[in-house]
Design a protein around this motif. Sequence first.
Motif, PDB file in Angstrom:
ATOM      1  N   LYS A   1       0.788  -1.071   0.064  1.00  0.00           N
ATOM      2  CA  LYS A   1      -0.156   0.021  -0.075  1.00  0.00           C
ATOM      3  C   LYS A   1       0.954   1.253   0.121  1.00  0.00           C
ATOM      4  N   GLU A   2       1.842   1.090   0.948  1.00  0.00           N
ATOM      5  CA  GLU A   2       2.834   2.404   0.791  1.00  0.00           C
ATOM      6  C   GLU A   2       3.603   2.640  -0.438  1.00  0.00           C
ATOM      7  N   VAL A   3       3.741   1.680  -0.881  1.00  0.00           N
ATOM      8  CA  VAL A   3       4.461   1.847  -2.441  1.00  0.00           C
ATOM      9  C   VAL A   3       3.404   2.239  -3.440  1.00  0.00           C
ATOM     10  N   ILE A   4       2.282   1.803  -3.699  1.00  0.00           N
ATOM     11  CA  ILE A   4       1.243   2.339  -4.423  1.00  0.00           C
ATOM     12  C   ILE A   4       0.881   3.850  -4.113  1.00  0.00           C
ATOM     13  N   LEU A   5       0.892   4.182  -2.882  1.00  0.00           N
ATOM     14  CA  LEU A   5       0.665   5.633  -2.555  1.00  0.00           C
ATOM     15  C   LEU A   5       1.684   6.525  -3.073  1.00  0.00           C
ATOM     16  N   ASP A   6       2.898   5.984  -2.529  1.00  0.00           N
ATOM     17  CA  ASP A   6       4.135   6.681  -3.174  1.00  0.00           C
ATOM     18  C   ASP A   6       4.141   7.256  -4.529  1.00  0.00           C
ATOM     19  N   HIS A   7       3.817   6.163  -5.610  1.00  0.00           N
ATOM     20  CA  HIS A   7       3.836   6.219  -7.021  1.00  0.00           C
ATOM     21  C   HIS A   7       2.644   7.379  -7.197  1.00  0.00           C
TER      22      HIS A   7
ATOM     23  N   LEU B   1       6.223  -2.989  -9.292  1.00  0.00           N
ATOM     24  CA  LEU B   1       5.010  -3.408 -10.044  1.00  0.00           C
ATOM     25  C   LEU B   1       4.306  -4.451  -8.961  1.00  0.00           C
ATOM     26  N   VAL B   2       5.148  -5.458  -8.396  1.00  0.00           N
ATOM     27  CA  VAL B   2       4.885  -6.485  -7.450  1.00  0.00           C
ATOM     28  C   VAL B   2       3.801  -6.068  -6.556  1.00  0.00           C
ATOM     29  N   ALA B   3       3.947  -4.419  -5.818  1.00  0.00           N
ATOM     30  CA  ALA B   3       3.063  -4.155  -5.017  1.00  0.00           C
ATOM     31  C   ALA B   3       1.621  -4.281  -5.367  1.00  0.00           C
ATOM     32  N   LEU B   4       1.309  -4.021  -6.877  1.00  0.00           N
ATOM     33  CA  LEU B   4      -0.003  -4.341  -7.390  1.00  0.00           C
ATOM     34  C   LEU B   4      -0.569  -5.803  -7.089  1.00  0.00           C
ATOM     35  N   ARG B   5       0.309  -6.643  -6.958  1.00  0.00           N
ATOM     36  CA  ARG B   5      -0.486  -8.034  -6.871  1.00  0.00           C
ATOM     37  C   ARG B   5      -1.555  -8.171  -5.652  1.00  0.00           C
ATOM     38  N   GLY B   6      -1.384  -7.225  -4.819  1.00  0.00           N
ATOM     39  CA  GLY B   6      -2.380  -7.205  -3.587  1.00  0.00           C
ATOM     40  C   GLY B   6      -3.862  -6.910  -4.330  1.00  0.00           C
ATOM     41  N   VAL B   7      -3.949  -6.239  -5.329  1.00  0.00           N
ATOM     42  CA  VAL B   7      -5.091  -5.683  -5.865  1.00  0.00           C
ATOM     43  C   VAL B   7      -5.972  -6.929  -6.664  1.00  0.00           C
TER      44      VAL B   7
ATOM     45  N   ALA C   1      -0.934   4.899  -9.906  1.00  0.00           N
ATOM     46  CA  ALA C   1       0.472   4.262  -9.551  1.00  0.00           C
ATOM     47  C   ALA C   1       0.694   3.124 -10.505  1.00  0.00           C
ATOM     48  N   SER C   2      -0.115   2.292 -11.297  1.00  0.00           N
ATOM     49  CA  SER C   2       0.301   1.506 -12.290  1.00  0.00           C
ATOM     50  C   SER C   2       0.912   2.042 -13.310  1.00  0.00           C
ATOM     51  N   ALA C   3       0.347   3.112 -13.783  1.00  0.00           N
ATOM     52  CA  ALA C   3       1.064   3.749 -14.665  1.00  0.00           C
ATOM     53  C   ALA C   3       2.649   4.288 -14.737  1.00  0.00           C
ATOM     54  N   SER C   4       2.635   4.946 -13.555  1.00  0.00           N
ATOM     55  CA  SER C   4       4.044   5.519 -13.024  1.00  0.00           C
ATOM     56  C   SER C   4       5.007   4.403 -12.938  1.00  0.00           C
ATOM     57  N   MET C   5       4.373   3.119 -12.359  1.00  0.00           N
ATOM     58  CA  MET C   5       5.621   1.929 -12.437  1.00  0.00           C
ATOM     59  C   MET C   5       5.884   1.372 -13.772  1.00  0.00           C
ATOM     60  N   LEU C   6       4.948   1.426 -14.510  1.00  0.00           N
ATOM     61  CA  LEU C   6       5.045   1.060 -15.955  1.00  0.00           C
ATOM     62  C   LEU C   6       6.227   1.710 -16.594  1.00  0.00           C
ATOM     63  N   THR C   7       5.936   3.089 -16.586  1.00  0.00           N
ATOM     64  CA  THR C   7       7.083   3.849 -17.076  1.00  0.00           C
ATOM     65  C   THR C   7       8.498   3.589 -16.617  1.00  0.00           C
ATOM     66  N   GLU C   8       8.633   3.281 -15.426  1.00  0.00           N
ATOM     67  CA  GLU C   8       9.956   2.940 -14.819  1.00  0.00           C
ATOM     68  C   GLU C   8      10.362   1.604 -15.277  1.00  0.00           C
ATOM     69  N   ALA C   9       9.373   0.655 -15.502  1.00  0.00           N
ATOM     70  CA  ALA C   9       9.664  -0.777 -15.884  1.00  0.00           C
ATOM     71  C   ALA C   9      10.197  -1.191 -17.035  1.00  0.00           C
ATOM     72  N   VAL C  10       9.390  -0.241 -18.038  1.00  0.00           N
ATOM     73  CA  VAL C  10       9.398  -0.503 -19.563  1.00  0.00           C
ATOM     74  C   VAL C  10      10.418   0.288 -20.192  1.00  0.00           C
ATOM     75  N   ALA C  11      11.297   1.462 -19.466  1.00  0.00           N
ATOM     76  CA  ALA C  11      12.010   2.346 -20.114  1.00  0.00           C
ATOM     77  C   ALA C  11      13.263   1.703 -20.589  1.00  0.00           C
TER      78      ALA C  11
END
Length: 148
Positions: free
Chosen positions: A8-14, A110-116, A68-78
């Motif tokens: 949750k912290e990671v998602i909120l941070d993004h 992105l691992v943080a989103l598995r909680g969803v 948050a997912s979009a923010s994480m995506l940009t980091e993961a695929v850059a």
Amino acid sequence: MALEELYKEVILDHYKSPRNKRALPGAELSCKKNNPLCGDEITIHAHLSDGRLAGIAFEGQGCSISQASASMLTEAVAGKSLQEAEGLADRFRGMMEGKVEPEEESFGDLVALRGVVKYPVRIKCAVLAWDVLQEALAGAGRAAEASH
Ligand code: ZN
């Protein structure tokens, strides 16, 4: 801290400090989609160089999970090739369907989103950015074929 709290912290941070949230003038790829169920809206812009995502940014609004997912995506695929980005998108979808165990190395935050996964109505929010990316990548594939 319990793992779920950490996620949750990671998602909120993004969500509060989104990475790469900006326009990208001259981007070769741009695609926009929304999720009417939640009111989420995401546009992804990318620069292509030698078949790689040389630069990637997003713009959008909506719930914390979608942004948050979009923010994480940009980091993961850059910096990834189009095939690598496509592969990660498939694995991310697999994780959100509960079928794929994410590897820390390529997934990063992105691992943080598995909680969803436990909240089926929110899965669309988490996957929206990846729908946008895959549509943008499909457009790039067609452009590459046309120029050959
Ligand atoms: Zn949402």
